[in-house]
Design an enzyme around this catalytic site. Structure first.
Site, PDB file in Angstrom:
ATOM      1  N   LYS A 109       8.439   3.144   1.712  1.00  0.00           N
ATOM      2  CA  LYS A 109       7.512   2.061   1.384  1.00  0.00           C
ATOM      3  C   LYS A 109       6.892   1.549   2.665  1.00  0.00           C
ATOM      4  CE  LYS A 109       6.269  -0.212  -2.372  1.00  0.00           C
ATOM      5  NZ  LYS A 109       6.385   0.255  -3.772  1.00  0.00           N
TER       6      LYS A 109
HETATM    7  N1  GLU Z   1       3.632   1.795  -5.575  1.00  0.00           N
HETATM    8  C1  GLU Z   1       4.054   2.553  -6.716  1.00  0.00           C
HETATM    9  C2  GLU Z   1       5.516   2.308  -7.002  1.00  0.00           C
HETATM   10  O1  GLU Z   1       6.079   1.313  -6.594  1.00  0.00           O
HETATM   11  C3  GLU Z   1       3.683   4.030  -6.620  1.00  0.00           C
HETATM   12  C4  GLU Z   1       4.255   4.753  -5.456  1.00  0.00           C
HETATM   13  C5  GLU Z   1       3.727   6.176  -5.263  1.00  0.00           C
HETATM   14  O2  GLU Z   1       2.948   6.634  -6.089  1.00  0.00           O
HETATM   15  O3  GLU Z   1       4.115   6.781  -4.288  1.00  0.00           O
HETATM   16  O4  GLU Z   1       6.158   3.051  -7.686  1.00  0.00           O
END
Ligand code: GLU
Length: 419
Positions: A109
């Site tokens: 993240k």
């Molecule tokens: N931000 C989204 C999540 O929390 C998608 C993450 C992604 O597609 O890598 O799952």
């Protein structure tokens, strides 16, 4: 024990959830040591030339929690409340999430502590490009693949893709997912999180013998995930009686016209003042009697002090970490069926995986193909988690964590340790 939302740190919650599921699995100490904590944590200082001619510095992060099952994967969040611990929690959840839907990614993240609502497009572009330069050693299509999250979008991904590609000298679309279609994005990616929420709600309704047609729905947070989930539930005949965004909560007991509300939100940026709706207080929104409550905003919005007021049959966690562990226990006592975040909102990263596969193959799929594959992945994952919930008599959250953690544990045990 943590009880008050204000005292809660999302990373503590992530660690507590890990321990609970690892205990239920009987996971050994050595495996825990290898998979529990982030593999890499990077803090970058991001100086940005603001429109007023001054430089402003932003604190930013990229956390790779796991690369055991494949490249680290996860979105980038722009929000004033971003902290390193929050990003660590979100990265941890990505690892279990990817494993729950069984896609070959680890978890990561990113986050920038900023207030994008008070920044111009030019400032956001400069921030994004400089942040990308900062995390450049970490990202890449085989290493770590960012995607959108709260207050980032396909345009943000386009800037990241361009900055990364320019440093390499050729176009590398696979470095990010959630890109615009014209840059190698996937059809259906933008709606994927909400669509995945919808599929898991369908499965939950089936399990509970609750007809979706006519079901009363409340949605907290009308961003990408919340609005698309609301739209699909509306199209399936459910009655969305209340929604909120960061500014207002609105109610219409006969059901809101969601397509019109989405149109207004697209034009004005908020839901406040929607015709044929009345304003209500945030606490009253959560306490509305309904069949399905969809928390689709931020972490810890349902906590020890307000969980008792929830009067839903199903809580579908479109957001990451909306329930604190104390709230979890309260809802369990009230016999409310919780579809946990790492299952409920995994549709986004699942279509991110499809996008990455299409980029790698330079071969693009039709929208229906994406929807069909997504439905299959989400419903299989729901079935797998439900089976653990029923067989082991644990909550859906513990069941989902057990499934995700056991898959990562198995992979790390087979890989062994090097050097
Ligand atoms: N931000 C989204 C999540 O929390 C998608 C993450 C992604 O597609 O890598 O799952």
């Amino acid at each position: 024990m943590l009880t008050k939302a204000s005292e809660l740190n999302a990373y503590d919650v992530a660690l507590e959830n890990f321990d609970t599921a690892a205990d239920a699995l009987g996971l050994d100490h050595d495996t825990r040591e290898m998979i529990k904590y982030p593999e890499r944590v990077l803090t970058v200082s991001v100086p940005v030339l603001m429109d007023d001619g001054h430089i402003r510095r932003f604190e930013a992060y990229r956390v790779q929690h796991s690369s055991v099952r494949g490249p680290a994967k996860g979105g980038i969040r722009y929000h004033p409340q971003v902290t390193l611990d929050e990003v660590k929690a979100l990265a941890t959840w990505m690892t279990w999430k990817c494993a729950v839907v069984n896609i070959p990614f680890g978890g990561a993240k990113g986050g920038v502590t900023c207030d994008p609502k008070h920044m111009s497009q030019h400032e956001l572009e400069r921030l994004t490009r400089r942040y990308t330069s900062g995390i450049l050693p970490l990202i890449g299509p085989e290493q770590d693949i960012p995607a959108p999250d709260v207050y980032t979008n396909p345009q943000t991904m386009a800037w990241i893709m361009d900055t990364y590609s320019m440093t390499k000298g050729y176009a590398i679309p696979g470095v990010v997912t959630g890109k615009p279609i014209s840059l190698g994005g996937s059809l259906g990616r933008n709606e994927a999180t909400g669509r995945g929420v919808f599929y898991t709600v369908q499965s939950a309704c089936e399990h509970l013998h609750l007809p979706l047609k006519g079901a009363k729905v409340v949605v907290q947070g009308f961003g990408n995930a919340g609005s698309i989930a609301a739209q699909l539930l509306y199209e399936a005949g459910a009655k969305v009686i209340a929604v909120s965004d960061s500014r207002a909560c609105i109610l219409n007991r006969n059901g809101l016209n969601i397509p019109e509300l989405m149109h207004m939100k697209a034009l004005t940026g908020h839901v406040e003042g929607f015709p044929e709706s009345e304003p209500i207080a945030p606490a009253d929104l959560l306490a509305l009697e309904c069949d399905i409550l969809v928390p689709a905003a931020l972490e810890n919005t349902i906590h020890a002090e307000n969980a008792n007021s929830v009067r839903a049959k199903i809580v579908a966690e479109a957001a990451n970490g909306p329930l604190t562990p104390a709230a979890d226990r309260i809802l369990e006592r009230k016999n409310i069926f919780v579809i946990p975040d790492i299952l409920c909102n995994a549709g986004g990263v699942t279509v991110s995986y499809f996008e990455w596969v299409q980029d790698e193959q330079h071969l693009f799929w039709e929208a229906q193909d994406v929807y069909d594959r997504l439905e299959k992945v989400m419903k299989n994952a729901f079935r797998d988690v439900l089976k653990i919930h029923v067989d082991k008599k644990v909550s859906m959250r513990i069941a989902a964590n057990m499934l995700g953690i056991s898959r990562v544990a198995e992979a790390v045990q087979i890989r062994g340790i090097y050097p």
